[in-house]
Enzyme design. Structure first.
Site, PDB file in Angstrom:
ATOM      1  N   PRO A   1     -29.110  46.268  61.967  1.00  0.00           N
ATOM      2  CA  PRO A   1     -30.112  45.889  60.972  1.00  0.00           C
ATOM      3  C   PRO A   1     -30.316  47.024  59.963  1.00  0.00           C
ATOM      4  CG  PRO A   1     -30.861  45.320  63.170  1.00  0.00           C
ATOM      5  CD  PRO A   1     -29.620  46.142  63.338  1.00  0.00           C
ATOM      6  N   GLU A   2     -30.320  46.669  58.680  1.00  0.00           N
ATOM      7  CA  GLU A   2     -30.519  47.646  57.627  1.00  0.00           C
ATOM      8  C   GLU A   2     -31.919  47.467  57.037  1.00  0.00           C
ATOM      9  OE1 GLU A   2     -27.060  47.633  55.004  1.00  0.00           O
ATOM     10  OE2 GLU A   2     -25.789  46.982  56.674  1.00  0.00           O
TER      11      GLU A   2
END
Length: 276
Positions: A2-3
């Site tokens: 996840p960014e």
């Protein structure tokens, strides 16, 4: 992993449910995920406290408790943090369970168990080296064209690893770096100190755009990512190059290629992103 858009989407969907709730108890099913302090001390620091707020810095989620402690999560590759109402099914990969005073739960689940959790006091911030050394974030007032230009000027490496380095820009990962480079017409192998001022302007605009669009779409889901309500993102439907290798470029029709730059897979268009 996840960014920034995914972690921000998790923050937004969770905060409306967990804010002002008290943590009655914690079930630590996989103690090795607690990196600081010792799991027993972690439980002591967090249990019995009210959640004042959930914030984010880069890819870190920070749960602020009323005793001053910050319960911090880094999801790594497959971590998920979801609000689960009483009586509903729970993730089979649940690792840490926060039991709330309304009998609902905040569950940290992780398929590959690479995530990290901390419970620190403000003066212990140096226990998480990746947090206190973060650079400016996209969409922030600190992330200016001047900031990006100065950072690039002082770097002699390739642009792709530069953008992935959290000390330079916080929150970017493989997806949004590839998208930013495509929109700005920069080859992932171009050296930082050869990027022109016009390219830097395009890159600055592109980074803010892809991050903003990713947040708008609730993040990008290919495999594990879901937001705090357990819902998938939709930004995967709006990508230009990431995950589209061997497909036609949406701008020029050239076949998207995938190469390795700095050990990371990088998707790009050979025509739109010629190496300079």
């Amino acid at each position: 992993m996840p960014e920034m858009p995914e972690v921000e989407s998790i923050r937004r969907t969770l905060n409306k449910n967990i804010r002002d709730k008290n943590i009655k108890s914690i079930n630590i099913l996989l103690p090795r995920l607690i990196k600081f302090p010792d799991p027993d001390i972690y439980k002591h620091r967090v249990t019995g406290n009210k959640i004042n707020n959930l914030t984010r810095r880069g890819k870190y989620l920070i749960m602020h408790l009323d005793n001053g402690v910050m319960a911090i999560f880094h999801l790594r590759m497959t971590g998920r943090l979801c609000y689960v109402k009483k009586g509903t099914s729970e993730d089979k990969y649940k690792r840490i369970i926060f039991n709330l005073d309304n009998n609902d739960k905040l569950i940290y689940a992780d398929t590959r168990t690479l995530g990290t959790l901390y419970a620190i006091k403000p003066e212990e911030i140096n226990k998480i080296s990746g947090l206190y050394t973060l650079g400016c974030e996209p969409l922030s007032k600190e992330f200016t064209l001047k900031y990006l230009r100065e950072k690039l000027k002082n770097s002699h490496g390739k642009i792709k690893p530069f953008l992935l380095n959290q000390k330079n820009i916080a929150g970017l990962g493989n997806i949004y770096v590839d998208e930013s480079l495509f929109l700005s017409g920069i080859n992932p192998k171009q050296n930082c100190n050869t990027v022109s001022l016009n390219q830097i302007k395009l890159l600055h605009t592109a980074i803010n755009k892809v991050i903003g669009d990713g947040i708008r779409d609730g993040g990008t889901t290919f495999r594990d990512y879901v937001n705090g309500d357990g819902n998938k993102g939709t930004h995967q439907n709006n990508l230009f190059v990431y995950g589209r290798d061997k497909m036609a470029c949406q701008k020029c029709g050239t076949i998207i290629e995938k190469i390795k730059v700095g050990g990371r897979g990088s998707c790009y268009c050979p025509k739109c992103q010629k190496l300079r």
